[in-house]
Design an enzyme around this catalytic site. Structure first.
Site, mmCIF file in Angstrom:
data_model
loop_
_atom_site.group_PDB
_atom_site.id
_atom_site.type_symbol
_atom_site.label_atom_id
_atom_site.label_comp_id
_atom_site.label_asym_id
_atom_site.label_seq_id
_atom_site.Cartn_x
_atom_site.Cartn_y
_atom_site.Cartn_z
ATOM 1 C CG HIS A 63 -0.547 0.320 2.452
ATOM 2 N ND1 HIS A 63 -0.080 -0.617 3.305
ATOM 3 C CD2 HIS A 63 0.021 1.634 3.179
ATOM 4 C CE1 HIS A 63 0.168 -0.245 4.629
ATOM 5 N NE2 HIS A 63 0.541 1.150 4.216
ATOM 6 C CG ASP A 105 0.031 -4.118 2.913
ATOM 7 O OD1 ASP A 105 0.604 -3.394 1.876
ATOM 8 O OD2 ASP A 105 -0.159 -3.436 3.880
ATOM 9 N N GLY A 196 2.865 6.358 8.509
ATOM 10 C CA GLY A 196 4.340 6.482 7.899
ATOM 11 C C GLY A 196 5.187 5.418 8.491
ATOM 12 C CB SER A 198 3.302 1.644 6.095
ATOM 13 O OG SER A 198 2.105 1.588 6.559
ATOM 14 N N GLY A 199 5.628 -0.644 6.008
ATOM 15 C CA GLY A 199 6.635 -1.316 5.519
ATOM 16 C C GLY A 199 7.647 -1.682 6.279
#
Length: 273
Positions: A63, A105, A196, A198-199
């Site tokens: 995403h 994801d 912020g 994410s990942g």
């Protein structure tokens, strides 16, 4: 021995319980720690976290695919003039990814050149498919995201310890929790991730076992719902195939789709402001 010393220092700082700056109730990452962390960016700056798994490949969340252009690595503060900037030339997502709430994801980024591995830049090993996680096991997550729901992303890398949450407990707190996810932090605790982050990786026993996917309704105070991570162990073969062949599996080739943000059902991706 030097790396072991840094790890012990990091764990000592995390467990000390000080109320300094934070992801959510975390700390600034100690000097010399987490050299695998990457700030994934667009022309406007930081978008998501990520982590280096090979000199030329970064893992992040699917995403986060929002006009990405480059990564920053090699410094805890991504605005530091000594940080390395490397262009993203290609990216690969699973074809059945739709939104974080439905799973899948995860995304790989191919860099234009190899990152210079050394004292400030390192790769992190991925958890094996058969690696076990115990309920309440202490792991950690890091990122440059907000330190509160209404805040703004930070320039200094922040880190916080989180505990693995039993899958049954997690499913009782989420409706239709997707497959291949891990829950840790954000439930009966005041520690976890925020927009912020994410990942970024969930690190257990020195290996990346998950990556930050979503929380509930942009709420980083975590009153009721566990944080949800993509379980990297479920995509082990997919990642290995990309690294070996240099292209997306199943004839996809490299893709650069822009995915709309998820709306509804109480789930929010963590890239959104």
């Amino acid at each position: 021995m030097q790396d072991l010393g840094r790890l012990l220092l990091f764990l000592a700082l995390i467990c000390a319980g000080s109320h300094g700056n934070r992801i959510i109730n975390g700390k600034r990452a100690p000097e010399g720690s987490m050299q695998f962390m990457v700030s994934v960016q667009s022309e406007n700056g930081h978008v998501c976290g990520g982590f280096l798994i090979r000199e030329d490949f970064v893992v992040t969340a699917a995403h986060c695919d929002v006009n990405l252009t480059h990564v920053i690595l090699g410094e805890r503060n991504w605005k530091n003039s000594n940080a390395k900037k490397i262009k993203i030339i290609n990216q690969c997502k699973l074809s059945n990814y739709k939104d974080p709430g439905l799973g899948y994801d995860i995304m790989l980024l191919k860099l234009a050149r190899r990152a210079p591995i050394g004292d400030k830049i390192k790769t992190i090993p991925l958890a094996e498919r058969n690696m076990n996680l115990e309920d309440h096991q202490e792991c950690y997550v890091a990122g440059w995201g907000k330190t509160e729901s209404s805040g703004v992303p930070v320039a200094d890398l922040m880190v916080v310890s989180v505990s693995i949450i039993n899958q049954e407990v997690c499913r009782n707190n989420w409706i239709n929790l997707p497959a291949n996810v891990i829950c840790a932090g954000g439930y009966e605790t005041n520690k976890g991730f925020c927009q912020g982050d994410s990942g970024g990786p969930l690190v257990c026993n020195g290996k990346a076992v998950g990556l930050v996917s979503f929380n509930r309704n942009y709420n980083c105070k975590y009153p009721d719902a566990p944080n949800v991570y993509t379980d990297i162990r479920g995509y082990d073969d997919w990642i290995k195939q990309i690294l070996m062949e240099g292209t997306c599996p199943n004839g996809q080739g490299w893709i650069r789709e822009i995915t709309p943000h998820l709306r509804g059902s109480g789930i929010r991706d963590l890239q959104s402001p």
